[in-house]
Design an enzyme around this catalytic site. Structure first.
Site, short mmCIF file in Angstrom:
data_model
loop_
_atom_site.label_atom_id
_atom_site.label_comp_id
_atom_site.label_asym_id
_atom_site.label_seq_id
_atom_site.Cartn_x
_atom_site.Cartn_y
_atom_site.Cartn_z
N SER A 98 0.83 -1.20 0.00
CA SER A 98 0.00 0.00 0.00
C SER A 98 0.87 1.26 0.00
O SER A 98 1.65 1.47 -0.93
CB SER A 98 -0.96 -0.04 1.19
OG SER A 98 -1.98 0.92 1.06
N ASP A 226 -9.14 -6.96 -2.96
CA ASP A 226 -8.73 -5.73 -2.29
C ASP A 226 -9.93 -4.81 -2.13
O ASP A 226 -10.51 -4.33 -3.11
CB ASP A 226 -7.65 -5.03 -3.14
CG ASP A 226 -6.93 -3.93 -2.38
OD1 ASP A 226 -7.55 -3.29 -1.52
OD2 ASP A 226 -5.74 -3.72 -2.66
N HIS A 256 -6.37 -6.55 1.03
CA HIS A 256 -5.41 -5.45 0.83
C HIS A 256 -4.09 -5.66 1.58
O HIS A 256 -3.05 -5.19 1.12
CB HIS A 256 -6.06 -4.14 1.27
CG HIS A 256 -5.21 -2.93 1.00
ND1 HIS A 256 -4.84 -2.54 -0.27
CD2 HIS A 256 -4.64 -2.02 1.86
CE1 HIS A 256 -4.10 -1.45 -0.19
NE2 HIS A 256 -3.96 -1.13 1.08
#
Length: 284
Positions: A98, A226, A256
């Site tokens: 991320s 995700d 995620h």
């Protein structure tokens, strides 16, 4: 994560960094509002092959403080570079999830990455853009829940419904995410001093430079389920701009933050990329 269990977990404490193992240097970078705790299981698996360093970002739980109300990816990368210099790592292998993936691209641009494994990376949008605004609003919507959680008794903040909600957001198979990992995610969010400053200054973040010019070997891991930055919207730029030599892999049945529910698979995918760079072979 077994939502009904009442067995106590070990107490969680701030973690400045995970530093373990020996071998090739491997930097692990966590996501926004997370902490090095999310890398614990992967770090354990990689420490037999690499010297693993997983620091806490500035303004995040366990990380150094910062001044003012503006903090961006470049500032986060600056602090990580200082830490690499302290370790004597001119270059290293990098894996980032991320926000950590976005910082990983910045470090690669600066010549610090031998390889980069970008796991559901953020930053795949133009500035300004509707995609950028949408992801900012999504994180902004979490702020009230975080603030309420800070004020609730511990038993409610870490209750089974609260853990289940967080596990659902971050993972696909909620039962596979450990209770410790989910509780660490809750604690990290409630102790992230950079949360509001990064959201407020987010619209001013410069976009990632043209990825087609990046010379670092890249492995892009897209998470099939995700719920935070879905692939169909946020992976397009990475898919289109990364060089043909980059690996593009869809990791099935994970959310995620796949390190929480599939540490074996993520460790293997990182290790393959590191090994391919040693042998000058492209991992397939």
């Amino acid at each position: 994560m077994t939502s009904g269990t009442t067995r106590p977990t070990p107490p969680l404490t701030p973690m400045k960094a995970i530093h373990a193992g020996s071998g090739d240097p491997l930097l692990l970078l966590h996501g926004f509002m997370m902490s090095p705790h999310c890398w614990e299981q992967v770090a354990q698996r990689m420490a037999g092959h690499c010297e693993v360093f997983a620091p806490a970002f500035a303004g995040h739980w366990g990380g150094p403080d910062f001044n003012g109300w503006y903090i961006d990816v470049s500032a986060l990368a600056d602090r990580v570079e200082d830490q690499l210099d302290e370790l004597g790592w001119r270059t290293c292998h990098i894996a980032g999830n991320s926000l950590g993936g976005w910082v990983g691209f910045e470090l690669a641009r600066r010549g610090r990455a031998r390889t980069l494994t970008a796991i559901a990376p953020a930053g795949g949008w133009e500035t300004p853009s509707t995609l950028q605004l949408r992801v900012g609003l999504k994180f902004l919507s979490m702020v009230p829940f975080v603030e309420i959680g800070k004020r609730l008794p511990h038993a409610l903040s870490y209750s089974a419904p609260a853990r289940q909600a967080v596990a659902f957001l971050l993972s696909k198979n909620t039962s596979a995410a450990s209770r410790r990992g989910i509780e660490a995610a809750i604690t990290s969010a409630m102790n992230c001093k950079a949360m509001l400053p990064m959201l407020v200054s987010g619209l001013r973040f410069p976009a990632l430079e043209d990825l087609s010019t990046l010379r670092t070997p890249v492995r892009l891991l897209m998470c099939e389920n995700d719920r935070v930055i879905p692939n169909r919207l946020y992976a397009k730029r990475f898919l289109q701009e990364l060089p043909d030599s980059a690996d593009r892999i869809l990791v099935h049945d994970v959310g995620h933050v796949p390190m929480l529910e599939a540490p074996d698979r993520i460790a293997t995918l990182i290790a393959e990329h590191v090994y391919a760079s040693r042998t000058r072979l492209r991992a397939v």
